[in-house]
Scaffold this active site. Sequence first.
Site, PDB file in Angstrom:
ATOM      1  N   HIS A   1     -10.213  -5.169  -3.374  1.00  0.00           N
ATOM      2  CA  HIS A   1      -8.854  -5.317  -2.848  1.00  0.00           C
ATOM      3  C   HIS A   1      -8.904  -5.776  -1.399  1.00  0.00           C
ATOM      4  O   HIS A   1      -9.666  -5.264  -0.599  1.00  0.00           O
ATOM      5  CB  HIS A   1      -8.022  -4.041  -3.003  1.00  0.00           C
ATOM      6  CG  HIS A   1      -8.623  -2.803  -2.419  1.00  0.00           C
ATOM      7  ND1 HIS A   1      -9.655  -2.106  -3.006  1.00  0.00           N
ATOM      8  CD2 HIS A   1      -8.313  -2.124  -1.293  1.00  0.00           C
ATOM      9  CE1 HIS A   1      -9.957  -1.048  -2.280  1.00  0.00           C
ATOM     10  NE2 HIS A   1      -9.154  -1.042  -1.224  1.00  0.00           N
ATOM     11  N   LEU A   2      -8.095  -6.773  -1.120  1.00  0.00           N
ATOM     12  CA  LEU A   2      -7.982  -7.343   0.215  1.00  0.00           C
ATOM     13  C   LEU A   2      -6.813  -6.676   0.926  1.00  0.00           C
ATOM     14  O   LEU A   2      -5.688  -6.684   0.418  1.00  0.00           O
ATOM     15  CB  LEU A   2      -7.747  -8.856   0.122  1.00  0.00           C
ATOM     16  CG  LEU A   2      -7.514  -9.596   1.443  1.00  0.00           C
ATOM     17  CD1 LEU A   2      -8.772  -9.576   2.308  1.00  0.00           C
ATOM     18  CD2 LEU A   2      -7.067 -11.035   1.171  1.00  0.00           C
ATOM     19  N   HIS A   3      -7.084  -6.107   2.089  1.00  0.00           N
ATOM     20  CA  HIS A   3      -6.024  -5.525   2.919  1.00  0.00           C
ATOM     21  C   HIS A   3      -5.408  -6.644   3.751  1.00  0.00           C
ATOM     22  O   HIS A   3      -6.126  -7.442   4.358  1.00  0.00           O
ATOM     23  CB  HIS A   3      -6.588  -4.465   3.870  1.00  0.00           C
ATOM     24  CG  HIS A   3      -7.091  -3.251   3.189  1.00  0.00           C
ATOM     25  ND1 HIS A   3      -6.312  -2.132   2.995  1.00  0.00           N
ATOM     26  CD2 HIS A   3      -8.300  -2.972   2.642  1.00  0.00           C
ATOM     27  CE1 HIS A   3      -7.017  -1.216   2.370  1.00  0.00           C
ATOM     28  NE2 HIS A   3      -8.231  -1.703   2.135  1.00  0.00           N
TER      29      HIS A   3
ATOM     30  N   ASP B   1       0.848  -1.191   0.000  1.00  0.00           N
ATOM     31  CA  ASP B   1       0.000   0.000   0.000  1.00  0.00           C
ATOM     32  C   ASP B   1       0.884   1.241   0.000  1.00  0.00           C
ATOM     33  O   ASP B   1       1.891   1.297   0.714  1.00  0.00           O
ATOM     34  CB  ASP B   1      -0.909  -0.013   1.237  1.00  0.00           C
ATOM     35  CG  ASP B   1      -2.046   0.978   1.141  1.00  0.00           C
ATOM     36  OD1 ASP B   1      -1.782   2.179   0.983  1.00  0.00           O
ATOM     37  OD2 ASP B   1      -3.209   0.553   1.239  1.00  0.00           O
TER      38      ASP B   1
END
Length: 170
Positions: free
Chosen positions: A112-114, A51
């Site tokens: 989107h996967l954090h 990120d």
Amino acid sequence: MRFLSCIPRRSDGEPLLDAGGAVPGCVFCGVSKEAGFDVVFEDDELVAFRDRWPRAKEHVLIIPRAHISTVRDLELSHIPLLASMAQLGSSLAPGAKQGFHIPPFSSVHHLHLHVLVPPYTLLGAVQYPVAWRHGRGGGVGKGWSWFITPEQAVGMLERGQRIGVGPSRA
């Protein structure tokens, strides 16, 4: 109800896709090292990258190459994709917190996967709350939250529920 988005849409509300399945103007459809992303993994289905504004010691995003706008657009057929995303997250950062923001609390309309490894920043500690709900008969589901784990999302889809900020039905 669809939330406002900068993603161009057809008259039926579906995103406009180019010949490669990407949405013009979607920043995540163009993720690559050449575009300045810190890519840590990629294959034909998924891309993982750090990120740009990390909210934890380690903060990676995992996206499908195929454009899916948000968790609210997921269907039962997406469960294998969610499993692949969660499995990749676990292999990149075992034991890390994983989850998706639920609109209108998502900043980019591309699923989107954090994947977050503590310690969290002050904002990160508030921005990624996981809420569990314990149902009748011992069932576990999602509580009131704008952040949902892959496990919670799969459970809701398996029960035929739409993903939203409110709690799941047990």
